[in-house]
Design an enzyme around this catalytic site. Structure first.
Site, PDB file in Angstrom:
ATOM      1  N   HIS A   1       4.869   0.218   0.228  1.00 52.60           N
ATOM      2  CA  HIS A   1       5.437  -0.677   1.577  1.00 52.60           C
ATOM      3  C   HIS A   1       4.472  -1.560   2.040  1.00 52.60           C
ATOM      4  O   HIS A   1       3.098  -1.717   1.646  1.00 52.60           O
ATOM      5  CB  HIS A   1       5.762   0.321   2.505  1.00 52.60           C
ATOM      6  CG  HIS A   1       4.444   0.906   3.284  1.00 52.60           C
ATOM      7  ND1 HIS A   1       4.100   2.091   2.858  1.00 52.60           N
ATOM      8  CD2 HIS A   1       3.833   0.618   4.301  1.00 52.60           C
ATOM      9  CE1 HIS A   1       2.929   2.542   3.479  1.00 52.60           C
ATOM     10  NE2 HIS A   1       2.654   1.703   4.209  1.00 52.60           N
TER      11      HIS A   1
ATOM     12  N   GLN B   1       0.962  -1.116  -0.113  1.00 54.06           N
ATOM     13  CA  GLN B   1      -0.021   0.116   0.027  1.00 54.06           C
ATOM     14  C   GLN B   1       0.841   1.327  -0.045  1.00 54.06           C
ATOM     15  O   GLN B   1       1.917   1.129   0.089  1.00 54.06           O
ATOM     16  CB  GLN B   1      -0.854  -0.072   1.184  1.00 54.06           C
ATOM     17  CG  GLN B   1      -0.124   0.002   2.407  1.00 54.06           C
ATOM     18  CD  GLN B   1      -1.053  -0.393   3.663  1.00 54.06           C
ATOM     19  OE1 GLN B   1      -1.479   0.737   4.389  1.00 54.06           O
ATOM     20  NE2 GLN B   1      -1.548  -1.454   3.979  1.00 54.06           N
TER      21      GLN B   1
ATOM     22  N   ARG C   1      -4.389   0.751  -2.091  1.00 51.59           N
ATOM     23  CA  ARG C   1      -3.647  -0.633  -2.023  1.00 51.59           C
ATOM     24  C   ARG C   1      -3.269  -1.059  -3.408  1.00 51.59           C
ATOM     25  O   ARG C   1      -3.733  -0.613  -4.694  1.00 51.59           O
ATOM     26  CB  ARG C   1      -4.685  -1.549  -1.498  1.00 51.59           C
ATOM     27  CG  ARG C   1      -5.268  -1.141  -0.155  1.00 51.59           C
ATOM     28  CD  ARG C   1      -6.013  -2.342   0.520  1.00 51.59           C
ATOM     29  NE  ARG C   1      -6.398  -2.274   1.850  1.00 51.59           N
ATOM     30  CZ  ARG C   1      -7.176  -1.249   2.430  1.00 51.59           C
ATOM     31  NH1 ARG C   1      -7.885  -0.342   1.454  1.00 51.59           N
ATOM     32  NH2 ARG C   1      -7.362  -1.053   3.706  1.00 51.59           N
TER      33      ARG C   1
ATOM     34  N   GLU D   1       3.492   8.041   7.946  1.00 44.91           N
ATOM     35  CA  GLU D   1       3.592   7.022   9.105  1.00 44.91           C
ATOM     36  C   GLU D   1       5.323   6.889   9.660  1.00 44.91           C
ATOM     37  O   GLU D   1       6.085   7.232   8.763  1.00 44.91           O
ATOM     38  CB  GLU D   1       3.115   5.774   8.676  1.00 44.91           C
ATOM     39  CG  GLU D   1       1.778   5.690   8.401  1.00 44.91           C
ATOM     40  CD  GLU D   1       1.385   4.307   7.928  1.00 44.91           C
ATOM     41  OE1 GLU D   1       0.148   4.133   7.630  1.00 44.91           O
ATOM     42  OE2 GLU D   1       2.286   3.334   7.596  1.00 44.91           O
TER      43      GLU D   1
ATOM     44  N   HIS E   1       0.059   5.822   0.757  1.00 48.53           N
ATOM     45  CA  HIS E   1      -0.652   6.904   1.233  1.00 48.53           C
ATOM     46  C   HIS E   1      -0.480   8.178   0.487  1.00 48.53           C
ATOM     47  O   HIS E   1       0.495   8.486  -0.112  1.00 48.53           O
ATOM     48  CB  HIS E   1      -0.601   7.070   2.863  1.00 48.53           C
ATOM     49  CG  HIS E   1      -0.430   5.665   3.512  1.00 48.53           C
ATOM     50  ND1 HIS E   1      -1.754   5.197   3.652  1.00 48.53           N
ATOM     51  CD2 HIS E   1       0.601   5.012   4.181  1.00 48.53           C
ATOM     52  CE1 HIS E   1      -1.599   3.733   4.295  1.00 48.53           C
ATOM     53  NE2 HIS E   1      -0.161   3.850   4.796  1.00 48.53           N
TER      54      HIS E   1
END
Length: 406
Positions: free
Chosen positions: A266, A100, A285, A137, A102
């Site tokens: 990642h 996935q 995804r 993240e 972001h």
């Protein structure tokens, strides 16, 4: 001191561990079901509950809504519209998560508005953007932690693909060899994840057989090949297995961290870590999942910058305090190492969540009674609190989440 204990939700995703979180929380092991994530924060999907010293229990979301300036500090409340900008997690993976990426803040805002205008319900399984926010993240290993992250240097990927020497894969290898740069990676990646299933059903078995041979011969890319074999077994016929051949294969040791900016492709594979992220649900995804995959939108978000992924070991910003620096205004993660007889001062102009990962810690402030934080427990410190001092009679470890420094 108004520091208060948190009761936190455990998310039971299928890829989770039946031992890691249960053992950390002092519960019976193994747990009846896989436990993947322990959420600490004010995410609307599962907000923490704040336990007052009088025994009262309230949602952290309610406290923020009632007193945003006191809980968050005026600057943080104004910057994030009264929202806690981060979510802190314990993440425990026994099986691989989906491959996935972001979006950036700009991409998320546009994607959210576009899907709203098209009338796609926010809870639809084909919706890409649950909110208009970015989701950077950072993951810090508590145990040895295995992951795929970022595109490997193209020359190294060509070397890996040639070492496998799968007959029908040769044209794809040479596609990258002819243009070993981000544009070449984009071209090869796009080709692989859009292959028709009939082509995948021929190509994947050849690649997996070549990986078996490479492992038996103790080849240079043993770890990468073992990973592809594990993914191929878990996700038969999935194009994400081929995409994984192009990514860096990483092993983080406890205390090492990895920052995942917008566009980074990642997948977490195995291990337990502390994860901090912007308070968002936006995920695009690529594969290794039965969930919705939107290839055109994924391609709009992906960053094909290539090279080794830097690992962060923390910068000692005060005695006993190691901070993992990132460019994110939403969050900052620090690791606190408390040795017997020593004290670590934890001061910040905004809100803090403290989580005890090892041992036990006494938290005190001027004029307040100490609060003992046991392993697996966490506390909420509103912005109005004075500085807190952590001490212990054993070797202990805390993690601290705060808004980022702007």
């Amino acid at each position: 001191m108004t520091v208060e204990l948190l009761h936190n939700a455990v998310r039971p995703y299928a890829w989770g561990s039946r031992t890691a979180i249960a053992e950390m929380l002092g519960r019976e092991v193994p747990a009846p079901h896989p436990e993947a994530e322990l959420w600490m924060g004010a995410h609307p999907g599962d907000p923490s509950r704040v336990v007052g010293r009088d025994g009262s229990v309230r949602s952290l979301l309610e406290l923020l809504a009632e007193d945003p300036d006191g809980q968050l500090g005026a600057r943080c409340a104004d910057r994030w519209g009264g929202r806690l900008p981060f979510l802190l997690k314990v993440l425990a993976a026994d099986e691989p998560l989906s491959l996935q990426a972001h979006p950036s803040a700009e991409q998320a805002a546009l994607g959210f508005a576009t899907e709203d205008a098209a009338g796609v319900p926010v809870d639809s399984p084909v919706r890409n953007y649950k909110d208009p926010s970015a989701k950077p993240e950072l993951i810090c290993a508590l145990t040895e932690f295995h992951a795929l992250s970022g595109f490997r240097e193209p020359e190294r990927s060509v070397a890996l693909l040639r070492a496998l020497d799968a007959p029908d894969f040769a044209p794809y290898t040479e596609l990258l060899a002819a243009q070993p740069d981000p544009d070449g990676l984009r071209a090869l990646f796009t080709t692989l994840i859009t292959l028709p299933q009939t082509a995948l059903d021929v190509l994947l078995p050849q690649v997996l057989d070549a990986c078996v041979v490479h492992v038996k011969e103790h080849g240079e890319f043993d770890l990468e090949c073992r990973t592809v074999l594990e993914l191929g077994e878990a996700y038969p016929g999935d194009a994400g297995v081929l995409a994984a051949l192009l990514l860096n294969r990483l092993v983080l040791q406890p205390g090492e961290a990895m920052f995942l900016p917008a566009g980074n492709l990642h997948a977490y594979l195995h291990g337990t870590g502390i994860e901090i992220l912007a308070n968002s649900d936006n995920v695009l995804r690529c594969g290794l999942t039965p969930k919705h995959v939107d290839v055109p939108e994924l391609m709009r978000v992906l960053d094909f910058t290539c090279g080794d992924m830097p690992l962060l070991r923390g910068e000692e910003t005060a005695p006993g305090l190691w901070t993992y620096r990132t460019p994110c205004p939403e969050f900052e993660l620090s690791r606190v190492e408390v040795t017997p007889g020593a004290e670590v001062r934890l001061d910040h102009g905004g809100p803090q969540i403290l989580f005890c990962a090892r041992g036990r810690v006494a938290l005190t402030s001027a004029g307040g009674a100490p609060l003992v934080l046991e392993r697996g427990r966490s506390v909420w410190l509103p912005a109005v609190d004075p500085a807190v001092v952590a001490s212990s009679d054993v070797s202990a470890q805390l993690f601290r989440a705060t808004p980022g420094v702007e």
